[in-house]
Motif scaffolding. Structure first.
Motif, short mmCIF file in Angstrom:
data_model
loop_
_atom_site.label_atom_id
_atom_site.label_comp_id
_atom_site.label_asym_id
_atom_site.label_seq_id
_atom_site.Cartn_x
_atom_site.Cartn_y
_atom_site.Cartn_z
N THR A 364 29.30 27.90 -16.97
CA THR A 364 29.08 26.46 -16.96
C THR A 364 29.30 25.87 -18.36
O THR A 364 29.81 26.55 -19.24
N ALA A 365 28.90 24.61 -18.54
CA ALA A 365 29.20 23.91 -19.79
C ALA A 365 27.91 23.62 -20.57
O ALA A 365 26.86 23.43 -19.97
N PRO A 366 28.02 23.58 -21.90
CA PRO A 366 26.83 23.30 -22.71
C PRO A 366 26.10 22.02 -22.31
O PRO A 366 24.87 21.98 -22.32
N THR A 367 26.85 20.99 -21.93
CA THR A 367 26.20 19.73 -21.57
C THR A 367 25.26 19.95 -20.38
O THR A 367 24.15 19.39 -20.34
N GLY A 557 33.26 8.49 -31.35
CA GLY A 557 32.30 9.39 -30.71
C GLY A 557 31.05 9.46 -31.57
O GLY A 557 31.11 9.38 -32.78
N GLN A 558 29.91 9.60 -30.88
CA GLN A 558 28.66 9.71 -31.59
C GLN A 558 27.93 10.93 -31.04
O GLN A 558 27.99 11.19 -29.83
N ALA A 559 27.26 11.69 -31.91
CA ALA A 559 26.55 12.88 -31.43
C ALA A 559 25.55 12.49 -30.35
O ALA A 559 24.87 11.47 -30.47
N ASP A 560 25.48 13.28 -29.30
CA ASP A 560 24.56 12.98 -28.20
C ASP A 560 23.88 14.28 -27.77
O ASP A 560 24.53 15.30 -27.59
N GLU A 561 22.56 14.19 -27.60
CA GLU A 561 21.78 15.40 -27.34
C GLU A 561 22.20 16.14 -26.08
O GLU A 561 22.18 17.36 -26.03
N ILE A 562 22.55 15.40 -25.05
CA ILE A 562 22.87 16.07 -23.78
C ILE A 562 24.38 16.26 -23.62
O ILE A 562 24.85 17.34 -23.29
N THR A 563 25.14 15.19 -23.85
CA THR A 563 26.57 15.26 -23.53
C THR A 563 27.44 15.72 -24.71
O THR A 563 28.66 15.72 -24.60
N GLY A 564 26.82 16.12 -25.79
CA GLY A 564 27.59 16.57 -26.95
C GLY A 564 28.03 15.39 -27.79
O GLY A 564 27.63 15.21 -28.93
N GLN A 565 28.88 14.56 -27.19
CA GLN A 565 29.25 13.28 -27.82
C GLN A 565 29.15 12.19 -26.77
O GLN A 565 29.27 12.46 -25.57
N SER A 566 28.89 10.97 -27.23
CA SER A 566 28.99 9.83 -26.33
C SER A 566 29.86 8.78 -26.99
O SER A 566 30.16 8.87 -28.18
N ILE A 567 30.27 7.80 -26.19
CA ILE A 567 31.24 6.81 -26.69
C ILE A 567 30.53 5.56 -27.18
O ILE A 567 29.70 4.99 -26.48
#
Ligand code: PRX
Length: 658
Positions: A364-367, A557-567
């Motif tokens: 699966t994926a890290p997110t 992109g901005q660092a995001d705790e769950i999705t890795g990056q968010s827009i």
């Protein structure tokens, strides 16, 4: 390990953060397909011989005379002269070997429906579907679009295309029909296979009637084949639209698999690039199949008599192509396929599914791992996950804490983890631990697989023995993309120009440590990685600017705790526009243009953007602002005061978000 939760688990994970590397359990190594490190040297001593050997794991109608032709680099040809059929390798040979009643997929629908799809069933369905496509006039080389949810028919549709040599072009079911239109137009698809509707978290969404809205602008598309998934009412145009079930029923049940040249196109898959236009990654038959089969067997340590595999990706991404469909089927594996989201109908659905089908290898994926982590260990702890012997991660860098949580909570503190680095372009896993050999470091993709050469280089292309630089691949590999569909110049320019035509530019930054292990750091281009899915800033910007009340937009992109990056989007409205209600409108507009995944998490309305004197938007500074960092060099800005205004705006925005 006793099953921990809450602060006891936190404490346990923190104590493991200091462990430099985890050796594979002895019992795992002893039973692993690969457990001798000499494979690396063996592959290095004769790379072409290595691939020649591994290509023999497939069934070829005609053997190749040359393993690799690199004379017209960077346009590679692999297994030159060889002929084979992809669907034959995925299905027929298992049926012929007497394994037709083996389950290829345990499929589970969103509403809890279950089906066991055997290799025999696939054999029958794929032959009928292949003939149905031929009846619609599809010829070898014609592109067939596929826009389907995660239902059994998507597997059949893809394999049916390969049976008759029609490259498929699968579009992720979460994309908008506008994205489908663009991808069908670019690839000049003849037929599109879609569904009446899709089930999404207990709701039913129309698909076919949406698809109808784009058809006028797709003159090459002669037929739409419609799978009934939801019984939702949908228009059918006689002569053009065809019902899947009726077409299969009417089709001849026998369709012998014809061999195709090793370099015959197998599929096109669009991925985001640095411009607004997605790149049509072209994979061909022989090399891609060898790459997918080789990696599936050795990275996931597969034995059909022992393993049940579950790759939780969507078939619409490369991970789904290589590790739901082609790799596992070629290896005769039993897999799980789940239609729904990880939290639908409840947050234990994954763990319930692993327990139910006794999944032994989960990918699966890290997110997703971070989302599960945020829901707590209680749910997984309630389930018997002891069938798991190996875990995999893909799509983005996995932070050490999530890696450890995955190993301890899901893997019971013993399973090795393979953090697999690769791309749509590479077709196959490239950098990864080998689970029976590698001592894994949490968060590190480790080493290139035997046969693969990856290096971290400085700005001049010199290999670094230690430190941070640019990731490159130095030698062709079988699963590599062959070109960008109809855009050979862009192919050369994007991947093979910076350091010459022997060096593939990956587009990622990486660090090589003192042991020679590779840590992937993220993209060096303007791509944003949201939940393991690349989106280009230009693509999202162009969608936003397409809104009639928007004048200009810059996306970062901005660092995001769950999705890795968010827009985060910095957007200038047309003068005099009231922006109060515009946020949702613009987000919705992006959802329609690209898909929900591309909707900006935050929109900052501003009349000014940081631009150089030549008018170029400096995204680097916007990234600094979005992530609350000290600003980099602002001296090249036409008007440096813009940055102060933006900083105020973003802090107001943060306040209003709370
Ligand atoms: O930046 C890397 C990241 O995902 C990019 C490729 O994206 P895509 O073509 O959509 O394919 C994703 C699934 C293979 C890479 O350039 N990436 C992928 N896997 C990893 C990763 N970053 C860090 N670690 C990984 N294991």
């Amino acid at each position: 390990m006793t099953k921990l939760t809450g602060s006891a688990l936190e404490h346990h994970l923190d104590s493991l953060l200091g462990v430099p590397a985890f050796a594979p359990p002895t019992a795992f190594s002893e039973n692993a397909i690969w457990n001798d490190p000499s494979i690396y040297a063996e592959a290095e001593s004769d790379p072409e011989g290595w691939w020649d050997h591994h290509a023999r794991a497939l069934d070829w109608q005609t053997p190749w005379h040359t393993v690799l032709d690199w004379s017209n680099k960077p346009f590679a040809k692999w297994f030159v002269g060889g002929r084979l059929n992809a669907s034959y390798n995925c299905i027929d040979r298992h049926v012929l070997a007497g394994n037709g009643e083996r389950v290829a997929f345990y499929w589970r629908g969103e509403e809890g429906e279950e089906r066991a799809l055997t290799y025999n069933w696939l054999h029958e369905q794929v032959q009928r579907a292949a003939n149905a496509l031929t009846d619609l006039g599809v010829m070898p080389g014609d592109v067939v679009g596929i826009f389907l949810p995660m239902i059994p028919e998507v597997i059949v549709a893809m394999l049916a295309c390969t049976r008759i040599g029609a490259p498929h072009n699968v579009v992720f079911g979460g994309f908008s029909v506008e994205s489908v239109r663009e991808r069908m137009a670019e690839s000049r698809a003849k037929v599109l296979i879609t569904a009446d509707g899709a089930r999404r978290r207990g709701m039913v969404a129309s698909v076919k009637s949406e698809v109808d809205t784009i058809l006028e602008r797709l003159p090459d598309l002669a037929h739409i084949v419609v799978v009934d998934r939801t019984e939702i009412a949908h228009p059918m145009t006689p002569g053009r639209d065809v019902d899947w079930d009726s077409a299969l029923d009417a089709a001849n049940p026998i369709c012998d698999a014809q061999p195709f040249d090793a370099e015959h196109p197998l599929f096109i898959l669009y991925t985001s690039g640095s411009t607004a236009k997605p790149k049509g990654i072209l994979h061909t038959t022989g090399g891609y199949l060898v790459g997918a089969a080789y990696t599936t067997k050795h990275v996931f340590d597969f034995r059909p008599d022992r393993d049940v595999f579950w790759c939780s990706a969507d078939v619409g991404w490369i991970t789904g192509h290589s590790y739901i469909i082609y790799g596992p089927l070629m290896n005769g594996v039993t897999s799980v396929m789940y239609e729904g989201a990880p939290d639908y109908p409840h947050r234990a659905i994954w763990w319930e599914t692993i327990e139910r089908y006794k999944v032994s290898v989960f990918y699966t994926a890290p997110t997703a791992i971070r989302a599960c982590m945020s829901w707590g260990a209680e749910e997984p702890n309630k389930h018997d996950l002891s069938s798991l012997r190996l875990l995999g991660s893909v799509g983005e860098p996995i932070n050490p804490k999530a890696w450890l949580w995955y190993r301890e909570v899901i893997g019971g503190g013993t399973t090795p983890i393979v953090d697999t680095w690769w791309q749509t372009e590479t077709g196959q896993i490239m950098i990864t631990p080998v689970p029976g050999i590698t001592h894994t470091k949490p968060g590190c993709a480790m080493r290139p697989l035997p046969g693969i050469v990856a290096e971290v280089v400085d700005n001049d292309g010199n290999a670094m023995s230690e430190g941070q630089g640019i990731l490159v691949l130095r030698r062709p590999w079988p699963g590599m993309l062959r070109t960008l569909y109809h855009e050979p110049d862009r192919f050369v320019e994007t991947y093979w120009s910076r350091f010459g035509s022997d060096t593939y530019l990956v587009g990622d930054a990486a660090r090589i440590d003192a042991d020679g292990d590779i840590w992937i750091l993220g993209r060096i281009d303007d791509a944003i990685n949201v939940s393991g899915h690349l989106l280009s800033t230009a693509e999202v910007e162009s969608a936003i600017v397409g809104h009639p009340k928007v004048a200009e937009a810059a996306v970062v992109g901005q660092a995001d705790e769950i999705t890795g990056q968010s827009i985060v989007a910095f957007v200038t409205p047309i003068e005099g526009t009231d922006t109060n209600t515009l946020n949702e409108e613009v987000r919705q507009h992006v959802a329609v243009q690209i898909g929900k995944i591309a909707r900006p998490k935050r929109i900052i309305w501003t009349y000014d953007l940081p631009k150089t004197r030549s008018g170029k938007i400096m995204r680097r500074l916007l990234r600094d602002i979005a992530e609350g960092r000290a600003l980099g060099d602002v001296t090249t800005l036409r008007d440096p005061s813009v940055m102060e205004t933006l900083r105020e705006l973003i802090s107001e925005h943060a306040d209003s978000e709370d």
